[in-house]
Design a protein around this motif. Structure first.
Motif, mmCIF file in Angstrom:
data_model
loop_
_atom_site.group_PDB
_atom_site.id
_atom_site.type_symbol
_atom_site.label_atom_id
_atom_site.label_comp_id
_atom_site.label_asym_id
_atom_site.label_seq_id
_atom_site.Cartn_x
_atom_site.Cartn_y
_atom_site.Cartn_z
ATOM 1 N N TRP A 127 0.834 -1.192 0.000
ATOM 2 C CA TRP A 127 0.000 0.000 0.000
ATOM 3 C C TRP A 127 0.873 1.249 0.000
ATOM 4 C CZ3 TRP A 127 -5.407 1.127 0.531
ATOM 5 C CH2 TRP A 127 -6.247 0.011 0.463
ATOM 6 N N SER A 128 1.903 1.258 0.816
ATOM 7 C CA SER A 128 2.785 2.416 0.919
ATOM 8 C C SER A 128 3.430 2.724 -0.426
ATOM 9 C CB SER A 128 3.854 2.175 1.978
ATOM 10 O OG SER A 128 4.734 3.252 2.048
ATOM 11 N N GLU A 129 3.949 1.695 -1.059
ATOM 12 C CA GLU A 129 4.611 1.879 -2.354
ATOM 13 C C GLU A 129 3.644 2.436 -3.393
ATOM 14 O OE1 GLU A 129 6.906 -0.782 -5.780
ATOM 15 O OE2 GLU A 129 6.300 -1.743 -3.900
ATOM 16 N N LEU A 130 2.448 1.856 -3.467
ATOM 17 C CA LEU A 130 1.479 2.300 -4.464
ATOM 18 C C LEU A 130 0.962 3.702 -4.165
ATOM 19 C CD1 LEU A 130 -0.042 1.424 -7.027
ATOM 20 C CD2 LEU A 130 -1.952 0.902 -5.521
ATOM 21 N N LEU A 131 0.647 3.980 -2.904
ATOM 22 C CA LEU A 131 0.154 5.313 -2.564
ATOM 23 C C LEU A 131 1.219 6.386 -2.801
ATOM 24 C CD1 LEU A 131 -1.964 4.656 0.650
ATOM 25 C CD2 LEU A 131 -2.798 5.409 -1.593
ATOM 26 N N ALA A 190 1.375 6.818 -6.576
ATOM 27 C CA ALA A 190 0.156 7.492 -7.038
ATOM 28 C C ALA A 190 0.158 8.955 -6.593
ATOM 29 C CB ALA A 190 -1.081 6.774 -6.510
ATOM 30 N N GLY A 191 0.674 9.226 -5.404
ATOM 31 C CA GLY A 191 0.773 10.603 -4.922
ATOM 32 C C GLY A 191 1.705 11.426 -5.780
ATOM 33 N N GLN A 192 2.817 10.827 -6.192
ATOM 34 C CA GLN A 192 3.752 11.531 -7.069
ATOM 35 C C GLN A 192 3.121 11.804 -8.427
ATOM 36 O OE1 GLN A 192 7.014 8.772 -6.959
ATOM 37 N NE2 GLN A 192 7.908 9.673 -5.114
ATOM 38 N N ILE A 193 2.359 10.851 -8.906
ATOM 39 C CA ILE A 193 1.678 11.021 -10.197
ATOM 40 C C ILE A 193 0.632 12.130 -10.088
ATOM 41 C CG2 ILE A 193 0.082 9.905 -11.821
ATOM 42 C CD1 ILE A 193 1.643 7.246 -11.122
ATOM 43 N N ILE A 221 -2.577 12.047 1.174
ATOM 44 C CA ILE A 221 -2.942 10.723 1.703
ATOM 45 C C ILE A 221 -1.696 9.860 1.828
ATOM 46 C CG2 ILE A 221 -4.191 8.576 1.177
ATOM 47 C CD1 ILE A 221 -6.375 10.382 -0.135
ATOM 48 N N ALA A 222 -0.856 9.882 0.808
ATOM 49 C CA ALA A 222 0.383 9.088 0.833
ATOM 50 C C ALA A 222 1.295 9.548 1.965
ATOM 51 C CB ALA A 222 1.101 9.187 -0.509
ATOM 52 N N ALA A 223 1.429 10.856 2.139
ATOM 53 C CA ALA A 223 2.302 11.378 3.202
ATOM 54 C C ALA A 223 1.785 10.961 4.576
ATOM 55 C CB ALA A 223 2.386 12.888 3.102
ATOM 56 N N LEU A 224 0.491 11.084 4.795
ATOM 57 C CA LEU A 224 -0.087 10.680 6.088
ATOM 58 C C LEU A 224 0.047 9.176 6.305
ATOM 59 C CD1 LEU A 224 -3.279 12.917 6.117
ATOM 60 C CD2 LEU A 224 -1.424 12.964 7.802
#
Length: 178
Positions: A28-32, A35-38, A93-96
């Motif tokens: 989840w961390s890797e994907l989020l 996705a956050g960078q995208i 969301i990814a940062a949190l």
């Protein structure tokens, strides 16, 4: 920024809980994070703001760009974000999520800026000392800034330890000026 974080918090908590339940924090961390960078990309932000495109299609595009195979719970999470028009919150969301993960795993990322190049041994000693002080596993990233004159500046989250000569001179100048 604070408003975005407030909006993102319930989604990040839900994602974190789902990842914990599935014992897939790393996935989840890797994907989020990806996705956050995208979603932070200027072109993608314009796409996400486009009212002419279906929200679910926007989520599908982000997932396609990640080039990762995703589980059904992750896909569902992205669809919920899309239905609620919250895909633009992915960076927050990814940062949190990563903050929650670091708290659970008792890890911390630390940036060290020194006036000189730190040797591997110096970095290890510093990481060990900080690990003991913070009671966490430390991941250290070192950089060099000659304008510090001497010493180091340590940053992690809200904590900043300025042990640089430049910092001490600034404090002295402030004290003399007041």
């Amino acid at each position: 920024m604070a408003e975005l974080r407030t909006l993102a918090r319930p989604y990040a908590k839900a994602a974190f809980q789902a990842a914990q339940d599935q014992q897939q924090l790393a996935d989840w961390s890797e994907l989020l994070t990806l996705a956050g960078q995208i979603a932070a990309n200027a072109v993608v932000r314009q796409l996400l703001a486009n009212p002419g495109m279906a929200e679910t299609r926007k989520a599908e595009l982000i997932l396609e760009v990640t080039e990762k195979s995703v589980s059904e719970p992750i896909r569902n999470f992205f669809m919920v974000l899309a239905e609620n028009r919250r895909l633009a919150l992915l960076p927050e969301i990814a940062a949190l999520f990563n903050t929650y993960r670091a708290d659970l795993e008792r890890t911390v990322d630390i940036e060290v800026t020194a006036a000189f190049e730190l040797t591997e041994e110096q970095q290890q000693k510093l990481a060990q000392a900080l690990s003991t002080k913070l009671d966490r596993k430390v991941s250290l990233a070192a950089s060099m800034d000659k304008s510090l004159i001497g010493g180091v500046v340590v940053r992690t989250g809200d904590l900043v330890i300025d042990a640089s000569v430049r910092g001490k001179l600034t404090k002295l100048a402030d004290a003399l000026g007041s």
